[in-house]
Design an enzyme around this catalytic site. Structure first.
Site, mmCIF file in Angstrom:
data_model
loop_
_atom_site.group_PDB
_atom_site.id
_atom_site.type_symbol
_atom_site.label_atom_id
_atom_site.label_comp_id
_atom_site.label_asym_id
_atom_site.label_seq_id
_atom_site.Cartn_x
_atom_site.Cartn_y
_atom_site.Cartn_z
ATOM 1 N N ARG A 1 0.834 -1.206 0.000
ATOM 2 C CA ARG A 1 0.000 0.000 0.000
ATOM 3 C C ARG A 1 0.868 1.256 0.000
ATOM 4 N NH1 ARG A 1 -5.263 0.361 3.552
ATOM 5 N NH2 ARG A 1 -5.810 1.749 1.841
ATOM 6 N N CYS B 1 11.885 0.841 17.807
ATOM 7 C CA CYS B 1 11.201 2.090 18.148
ATOM 8 C C CYS B 1 12.220 3.098 18.678
ATOM 9 C CB CYS B 1 10.129 1.805 19.200
ATOM 10 S SG CYS B 1 9.427 3.293 19.933
ATOM 11 N N HIS C 1 -8.588 8.045 10.295
ATOM 12 C CA HIS C 1 -8.192 6.628 10.154
ATOM 13 C C HIS C 1 -6.679 6.457 10.065
ATOM 14 C CE1 HIS C 1 -12.464 5.426 8.579
ATOM 15 N NE2 HIS C 1 -12.430 5.630 9.877
HETATM 16 P P1 NAD Z 1 -15.689 3.526 -0.119
HETATM 17 O O1 NAD Z 1 -14.810 2.824 -1.080
HETATM 18 O O2 NAD Z 1 -16.599 2.722 0.733
HETATM 19 O O3 NAD Z 1 -16.603 4.595 -0.913
HETATM 20 C C1 NAD Z 1 -16.076 5.471 -1.869
HETATM 21 C C2 NAD Z 1 -17.199 6.330 -2.418
HETATM 22 O O4 NAD Z 1 -16.640 7.235 -3.353
HETATM 23 C C3 NAD Z 1 -18.303 5.560 -3.151
HETATM 24 O O5 NAD Z 1 -19.564 5.980 -2.659
HETATM 25 C C4 NAD Z 1 -18.126 5.955 -4.620
HETATM 26 O O6 NAD Z 1 -19.362 6.095 -5.293
HETATM 27 C C5 NAD Z 1 -17.451 7.291 -4.504
HETATM 28 N N1 NAD Z 1 -16.574 7.623 -5.638
HETATM 29 C C6 NAD Z 1 -15.794 6.801 -6.374
HETATM 30 N N2 NAD Z 1 -15.121 7.488 -7.305
HETATM 31 C C7 NAD Z 1 -15.476 8.797 -7.146
HETATM 32 C C8 NAD Z 1 -15.135 10.003 -7.827
HETATM 33 N N3 NAD Z 1 -14.262 10.025 -8.857
HETATM 34 N N4 NAD Z 1 -15.697 11.164 -7.409
HETATM 35 C C9 NAD Z 1 -16.595 11.170 -6.378
HETATM 36 N N5 NAD Z 1 -16.956 10.059 -5.717
HETATM 37 C C10 NAD Z 1 -16.410 8.886 -6.086
HETATM 38 O O7 NAD Z 1 -14.724 4.419 0.780
HETATM 39 P P2 NAD Z 1 -14.985 5.220 2.104
HETATM 40 O O8 NAD Z 1 -16.387 5.698 2.193
HETATM 41 O O9 NAD Z 1 -13.875 6.184 2.213
HETATM 42 O O10 NAD Z 1 -14.793 4.134 3.212
HETATM 43 C C11 NAD Z 1 -14.733 4.572 4.528
HETATM 44 C C12 NAD Z 1 -13.715 3.845 5.321
HETATM 45 O O11 NAD Z 1 -14.129 2.541 5.477
HETATM 46 C C13 NAD Z 1 -12.333 3.759 4.722
HETATM 47 O O12 NAD Z 1 -11.511 4.749 5.199
HETATM 48 C C14 NAD Z 1 -11.849 2.413 5.200
HETATM 49 O O13 NAD Z 1 -11.194 2.567 6.428
HETATM 50 C C15 NAD Z 1 -13.086 1.653 5.440
HETATM 51 N N6 NAD Z 1 -13.495 0.642 4.465
HETATM 52 C C16 NAD Z 1 -12.796 -0.479 4.346
HETATM 53 C C17 NAD Z 1 -13.238 -1.484 3.505
HETATM 54 C C18 NAD Z 1 -12.444 -2.703 3.383
HETATM 55 O O14 NAD Z 1 -11.433 -2.776 4.001
HETATM 56 N N7 NAD Z 1 -12.854 -3.661 2.593
HETATM 57 C C19 NAD Z 1 -14.399 -1.346 2.769
HETATM 58 C C20 NAD Z 1 -15.108 -0.177 2.917
HETATM 59 C C21 NAD Z 1 -14.652 0.811 3.757
HETATM 60 ZN ZN ZN Z 2 8.053 2.290 21.531
#
Ligand code: NAD
Ligand code: ZN
Length: 237
Positions: free
Chosen positions: A58, A138, A111
């Protein structure tokens, strides 16, 4: 009326056009790893080397990414507001540094941040450029092998929640950008704003799971909608 204090929540969608995949994207890193293995404390305690390997991948995918017009416009909006005695708070669920690279300041990373590590033992947080490994020590407590990514995993409490709720309560306008509204507590900010009589708007590619809770919405690519909205607001100042 032009809002004096604006609270902006961003999610993966604001960075999608910079080349960082959202969590739902097919073929993203999440498709190859199980969340419970690499993004939970239990997974880290079971196999820390595998978790560090995942975060090294990542970190590599974040290395050369650049801010897109949405990040830049939010930085401009923040400066324009500060110049007039207002305030734009940017709170992101993203662990990338694209808001800062786009000129934003005092970004709240609820986060965590991909560019930092935290000591599992003493909690010390530092910036880390190179590869993460169990051989690293550390700088604060000296323990070897306890440096974990400074990111919030599933089941952990997001960072800076007191500041977030304080800034949110003081805002005149809450705007959610590029987030699916599926993960709490961030997904609950719109309801908190509504209960405080704060105006709400969502900007997203498509209606989010919380779309019905917003007073206003603009749908489309963040790189187009955000600069247009920011320019409109700056024009009304
Ligand atoms: P998400 O991937 O759930 O949602 C992204 C959103 O952005 C979607 O609604 C999509 O429609 C929109 N999008 C995509 N491309 C775009 C563009 N060009 N312009 C405008 N909008 C666009 O991400 P999130 O909401 O940031 O998720 C929240 C948190 O949840 C993350 O920080 C993460 O920690 C966690 N998360 C993790 C997982 C996983 O690990 N599988 C899944 C979902 C969320
Ligand atoms: Zn430490």
């Amino acid at each position: 009326m032009v809002p004096a204090k604006i609270f902006i929540l961003t999610g993966a969608g604001v960075s999608a056009e910079s080349g960082l995949s959202t969590f739902r994207d097919k073929g993203g890193l999440w498709a190859e790893y199980r969340v419970e293995d690499v993004a939970s404390l239990a997974g880290y305690e079971r196999d820390p080397a595998r978790v560090l390997e995942f975060y090294n991948l990542r970190r590599n995918s974040h290395r050369d990414v650049r801010p897109n017009p949405a990040h830049v416009a939010l930085g401009q909006l923040q400066r324009a507001w500060a110049g007039r005695g207002g305030e734009v708070t940017i709170c992101t669920q993203n662990i990338d540094h694209l808001h800062e690279a786009g000129g934003a300041e005092n970004v709240i990373h609820m986060h965590g941040e991909i560019g930092k590590v935290r000591c599992h033992d003493c909690g010390d947080v530092t910036a880390a450029d190179g590869e993460l490994s169990l051989a690293l020590g550390c700088g604060a407590c000296g323990r070897i092998g306890g440096l974990r990514p400074h990111v919030v995993w599933f089941g952990e409490t997001p960072l800076e929640m007191d500041t977030i709720y304080e800034k949110l309560a003081a805002a005149d306008l809450f705007v959610s950008i590029g987030t699916s509204g599926a993960v709490y507590p961030a997904a609950g900010f719109v309801a908190a704003a509504r209960s405080g009589d704060i105006e709400t708007m969502e900007i997203n590619l498509e209606p989010s799971e919380n779309a019905f809770l917003f007073d206003a919405a603009r749908y489309g690519k963040a790189s187009e909608i955000v600069p247009a909205w920011a320019a409109e607001l700056i024009g009304q100042m």
